[in-house]
Scaffold this active site. Structure first.
Site, mmCIF file in Angstrom:
data_model
loop_
_atom_site.group_PDB
_atom_site.id
_atom_site.type_symbol
_atom_site.label_atom_id
_atom_site.label_comp_id
_atom_site.label_asym_id
_atom_site.label_seq_id
_atom_site.Cartn_x
_atom_site.Cartn_y
_atom_site.Cartn_z
ATOM 1 N N ASN A 177 0.293 7.030 -3.211
ATOM 2 C CA ASN A 177 1.643 7.822 -4.411
ATOM 3 C C ASN A 177 2.438 6.139 -4.008
ATOM 4 O O ASN A 177 2.791 4.995 -3.650
ATOM 5 C CB ASN A 177 2.457 8.188 -2.898
ATOM 6 C CG ASN A 177 3.255 7.463 -1.707
ATOM 7 O OD1 ASN A 177 4.216 7.546 -2.020
ATOM 8 N ND2 ASN A 177 2.054 7.216 -1.221
ATOM 9 N N PHE A 203 10.619 6.946 -1.774
ATOM 10 C CA PHE A 203 11.519 7.523 -1.040
ATOM 11 C C PHE A 203 12.868 8.249 -1.008
ATOM 12 O O PHE A 203 14.142 8.562 -1.303
ATOM 13 C CB PHE A 203 12.929 6.698 -0.293
ATOM 14 C CG PHE A 203 12.057 5.850 1.005
ATOM 15 C CD1 PHE A 203 10.990 5.531 1.635
ATOM 16 C CD2 PHE A 203 12.967 4.275 2.049
ATOM 17 C CE1 PHE A 203 10.243 5.350 2.239
ATOM 18 C CE2 PHE A 203 11.394 3.752 3.203
ATOM 19 C CZ PHE A 203 11.067 4.053 3.293
ATOM 20 N N SER A 207 6.235 1.489 4.518
ATOM 21 C CA SER A 207 6.152 2.338 3.066
ATOM 22 C C SER A 207 6.187 0.854 2.175
ATOM 23 O O SER A 207 7.045 -0.411 2.441
ATOM 24 C CB SER A 207 7.561 2.530 2.829
ATOM 25 O OG SER A 207 6.991 3.682 1.301
ATOM 26 N N ASN A 265 5.765 0.852 -0.941
ATOM 27 C CA ASN A 265 7.304 1.171 -1.955
ATOM 28 C C ASN A 265 8.710 1.358 -2.091
ATOM 29 O O ASN A 265 8.986 1.522 -3.150
ATOM 30 C CB ASN A 265 7.318 2.790 -1.998
ATOM 31 C CG ASN A 265 5.467 3.320 -2.109
ATOM 32 O OD1 ASN A 265 3.757 2.790 -3.128
ATOM 33 N ND2 ASN A 265 4.719 4.260 -1.940
ATOM 34 N N THR A 266 8.970 0.161 -0.956
ATOM 35 C CA THR A 266 10.691 0.162 -1.694
ATOM 36 C C THR A 266 10.310 -1.502 -1.870
ATOM 37 O O THR A 266 9.758 -2.073 -0.143
ATOM 38 C CB THR A 266 11.627 0.408 -0.055
ATOM 39 O OG1 THR A 266 11.563 1.700 -0.318
ATOM 40 C CG2 THR A 266 12.686 0.105 -0.161
ATOM 41 N N LYS A 311 6.750 3.699 12.969
ATOM 42 C CA LYS A 311 5.692 3.453 12.366
ATOM 43 C C LYS A 311 5.408 2.127 11.221
ATOM 44 O O LYS A 311 6.101 1.152 10.849
ATOM 45 C CB LYS A 311 6.094 4.522 11.534
ATOM 46 C CG LYS A 311 5.170 5.204 10.233
ATOM 47 C CD LYS A 311 5.101 6.252 9.387
ATOM 48 C CE LYS A 311 3.923 6.871 8.692
ATOM 49 N NZ LYS A 311 4.447 8.156 7.870
ATOM 50 N N ASN A 335 0.781 3.885 8.443
ATOM 51 C CA ASN A 335 1.322 4.363 7.510
ATOM 52 C C ASN A 335 -0.034 3.823 6.298
ATOM 53 O O ASN A 335 -1.269 3.550 6.290
ATOM 54 C CB ASN A 335 2.492 3.627 6.920
ATOM 55 C CG ASN A 335 3.936 3.883 6.043
ATOM 56 O OD1 ASN A 335 3.092 4.879 5.446
ATOM 57 N ND2 ASN A 335 4.541 4.169 6.732
#
Length: 361
Positions: free
Chosen positions: A116, A120, A181, A183-184, A223, A252
């Protein structure tokens, strides 16, 4: 029924469309007063030996729902009725944001994995706070995973996390600081020990300032990513503990693609599921060793069976979470893991989960 009927139908849809359809169904189910009774055949009530106390709060099962599946907390009653011991909602940011462009969620069935790059996407912290408040008393603890908005530069990131705390502090049973994460853009840079320590210290101070009673203060967990160099992982764990955090979540999603066979392996984003099983268990063991058991560790990554969960508990996790396996195995997964964990504890002569936490660390 899920494997033979529902999953084939859902897997014909785009992965994110299937996700939204399923979540909408669970949201509607959450509004049905009889849903817990209707859902009972799908799950299994946690057995007495699965109960334990963590952070002064009773957890009926060590198995929880990982963040990312119910970002906006729309289906808390439905998920709780499946037999989870706790739920983690989010990641939530101060302001609502759409996330990254679609497509951004991919199944890798032959690898038992997901990739993915959602970014967010969520409705914002105030909306989540209102939704959780409207539920009143919740059947299981609900943790809130918090992050920064994409447009917020890293030098101002701490204020975003504090805004999230202020928005949901009256309804959160725990806070999870998400700095891992992939993805940011730039988010993982916040895992550097000095930056992480300052951020966590600020979040802990905000939580303590918001609750007069020490007993009512939700714990703050951090995390971490599975891709940190061992020395950086050790430094980050040390910084988290020194800053006063109450727990760690390991781990994560990963950027690694070792051993994947599905064509989607080339997609950008965080990988979750079976490829993370062994890696995350080893990181749980390392986190438990580094923290010397001073704070609870939550193990997440590649849990598909009771044996997978049991391995993480024995490695040092007090609690564990699932996400990807729920997509592949369906709602009956929760009951199967609860029953399997109870059987494994009975086999080993353990009266409770707490007796086996960290025995193989």
């Amino acid at each position: 029924m899920y494997r033979h009927l529902l999953r084939p139908a859902l897997f014909r849809l785009d992965a994110e469309d299937a996700h939204h359809l399923t979540l909408r169904g669970l949201e509607l189910a959450s509004a049905v007063p009889l849903w817990p009774a209707l859902a009972r055949p799908l799950g299994a009530p946690p057995a007495p030996r699965l109960r334990q106390e963590v952070w002064g709060r009773a957890y009926a099962s060590p198995l929880g729902l990982a963040a990312g599946l119910d970002k906006n907390g729309v289906a808390v009653p439905a998920f709780a009725a499946l037999g989870f011991g706790f739920l983690e909602v989010g990641t939530v940011t101060p302001l609502a944001q759409p996330g990254n462009d679609r497509p951004r969620l991919f199944r890798l069935p032959q690898d038992g994995a997901l990739i993915n790059r959602m970014g967010f996407n969520n409705g914002g912290a105030p909306a989540l706070a209102g939704r959780l408040a409207a539920l009143g008393r919740r059947p299981v603890p609900v943790w809130v995973n918090i992050g920064k908005n994409k447009a917020t530069p890293n030098e101002a990131a701490a204020e975003d996390y504090l805004k999230c705390v202020r928005a949901v502090q009256e309804v959160a049973d725990a806070f999870v600081v998400n700095v891992s994460s992939p993805n940011t853009p730039g988010l993982r840079a916040l895992q550097a020990a000095d930056d992480l320590g300052a951020l966590v210290r600020a979040v802990v101070a905000e939580v303590e300032a918001g609750r007069v009673s020490r007993l009512s203060r939700p714990p703050v967990l951090v995390k971490l990513a599975p891709d940190l160099h061992p020395a950086d992982f050790e430094a980050s764990v040390g910084a988290v503990l020194d800053a006063g955090a109450h727990g760690l979540i390991v781990s994560n999603t990963t950027l690694a693609r070792d051993g994947l066979t599905h064509p989607h392996r080339e997609q950008a984003g965080g990988l979750s599921g079976r490829p993370l099983t062994e890696r995350s268990t080893e990181l749980v063991r390392e986190a438990y060793r580094l923290s010397r058991g001073r704070v609870p560790v939550v193990g997440v990554g590649g849990i598909f069976t009771a044996e997978d969960a049991y391995a993480k508990l024995r490695a040092g996790a007090s609690l564990v979470e699932v996400y990807s396996a729920l997509i592949y195995e369906g709602p009956g997964l929760v009951g199967r893991i609860n029953r399997g964990l109870s059987a494994l504890l009975e086999r080993d002569g353990a009266r409770s989960v707490a007796e086996i936490v960290g025995v193989e660390a």
